[in-house]
Write an enzyme that holds these catalytic residues in place. Structure first.
Site, PDB file in Angstrom:
ATOM      1  N   HIS A  47      24.638 -56.367 -20.374  1.00 45.82           N
ATOM      2  CA  HIS A  47      23.872 -55.871 -18.695  1.00 45.82           C
ATOM      3  C   HIS A  47      23.095 -56.738 -18.565  1.00 45.82           C
ATOM      4  O   HIS A  47      22.279 -56.434 -17.399  1.00 45.82           O
ATOM      5  CB  HIS A  47      24.423 -54.435 -19.273  1.00 45.82           C
ATOM      6  CG  HIS A  47      25.995 -53.173 -19.015  1.00 45.82           C
ATOM      7  ND1 HIS A  47      26.787 -54.109 -18.388  1.00 45.82           N
ATOM      8  CD2 HIS A  47      26.406 -52.688 -19.835  1.00 45.82           C
ATOM      9  CE1 HIS A  47      28.435 -53.517 -19.133  1.00 45.82           C
ATOM     10  NE2 HIS A  47      27.343 -53.522 -19.834  1.00 45.82           N
ATOM     11  N   GLU A 152      32.955 -46.434 -27.409  1.00 48.98           N
ATOM     12  CA  GLU A 152      32.921 -45.837 -25.722  1.00 48.98           C
ATOM     13  C   GLU A 152      33.399 -45.907 -25.305  1.00 48.98           C
ATOM     14  O   GLU A 152      34.027 -45.936 -24.359  1.00 48.98           O
ATOM     15  CB  GLU A 152      31.513 -46.787 -25.505  1.00 48.98           C
ATOM     16  CG  GLU A 152      31.191 -48.444 -25.982  1.00 48.98           C
ATOM     17  CD  GLU A 152      30.353 -49.082 -24.760  1.00 48.98           C
ATOM     18  OE1 GLU A 152      30.330 -48.669 -23.702  1.00 48.98           O
ATOM     19  OE2 GLU A 152      30.246 -49.553 -25.102  1.00 48.98           O
ATOM     20  N   ASP A 178      30.445 -45.935 -20.913  1.00 55.39           N
ATOM     21  CA  ASP A 178      31.870 -46.658 -20.746  1.00 55.39           C
ATOM     22  C   ASP A 178      32.554 -45.624 -21.066  1.00 55.39           C
ATOM     23  O   ASP A 178      33.879 -44.655 -20.658  1.00 55.39           O
ATOM     24  CB  ASP A 178      31.735 -46.777 -21.714  1.00 55.39           C
ATOM     25  CG  ASP A 178      31.448 -49.065 -20.861  1.00 55.39           C
ATOM     26  OD1 ASP A 178      31.893 -48.875 -19.846  1.00 55.39           O
ATOM     27  OD2 ASP A 178      30.450 -49.559 -20.827  1.00 55.39           O
TER      28      ASP A 178
END
Ligand code: 3PY
Ligand code: MG
Length: 258
Positions: A47, A152, A178
């Site tokens: 990210h 996740e 997540d």
């Protein structure tokens, strides 16, 4: 000051290490973050906005500041996991590891034979770590470069025992945002939600039972304190975006307080 190239040793000794987190592709910010109280620093390719060159330069900056460097790869980008350890990362965090096959692909990229299939070429890691020769590096890398699988999703939780049983998986990293998104089937994101609390405790207990290292991303300092107290050993507390936003907000608030 802590020295780089000791992360696996300290985590196995049970030490809590707070993990700096870099989204911004800047060696200057990497240096600044690494010189704070964080015990190690992660460079985020999932990210964050890093490319191969910025990962190389930020790893160098983190190690020059005396801290171990970690890289989170993008989803499924196992080829970059090999490049990250070649560049001097001591651990690779891989997102969305949902099955034993995903975990085995991570191990293949991070570990040399016979455990994995990593190809030879650790020139930068050897130089930055001061390894005398190839044998010294390969002996060290066999146990000290860490393959860490992110848990996740409900599928990953269902397959947790199988993921932890993959030879060469050293630990897991919980992604609470997540996990909340997937466990609520897309209804919300809240890494501190009550919905995931029991699952986060179950992941910790299962990981410890397998003799592997439990690690986690925390949403803010109170959350980090709580998960570290529970037993998570490598704990991130937000990212460089949060450090800057929070620092600015605190300064303005302090300067304008009556
Ligand atoms: C998550 O919370 O999902 C993460 O991946 C943290 O980086
Ligand atoms: Mg995530």
């Amino acid at each position: 000051m802590a020295k780089a190239f000791h992360l696996a040793e300290s985590l196995r000794a049970g030490e809590t290490t707070f993990l700096g987190w870099l989204c911004t592709p800047s060696a200057v910010i990497a240096d600044m973050v690494a010189r704070t109280g964080f015990g190690a620093v992660n460079i985020d390719m999932q990210h964050g906005w890093h490319d191969a060159a910025s990962v190389h330069d930020t790893i160098h900056a983190v190690i020059a500041a005396g801290k171990p460097a970690v890289v989170r790869i993008a989803v499924g980008d196992f080829a970059f996991a090999s490049r990250a350890v070649d560049m001097g990362a001591e651990a690779v965090i891989a997102p969305m590891i949902n099955t034993a096959a995903d975990a085995a692909a991570l191990v293949d990229a991070v570990k040399y034979p016979p455990v994995g299939k990593r190809s030879w070429g650790p020139g930068r890691a050897m130089a930055l770590g001061g390894f005398a020769d190839a044998q010294a590096y390969i002996d060290w890398a066999g146990t000290e470069t860490l393959a860490i699988a992110m848990i996740e999703t409900p599928e990953a939780v269902k397959n947790l025992e199988a993921i932890l049983a993959v030879p060469g998986i050293d630990g897991i990293f919980v992604g609470p945002s997540d996990l909340s998104l997937t466990m609520s089937n897309g209804a919300f994101v809240d890494g501190r939600s009550l919905l995931i609390v029991d699952t986060v405790a179950h992941i910790l207990a299962t990981t410890v039972r397998h003799g592997k290292i439990p690690t986690m991303f925390a949403v803010g300092p109170a959350h980090a304190k709580a998960v570290a107290a529970a037993g998570y050993r490598l704990v991130a507390i937000g990212s460089d975006q949060d450090y800057i936003a929070q620092g600015c907000a605190d300064l303005i608030a302090a300067a304008t307080r009556e």
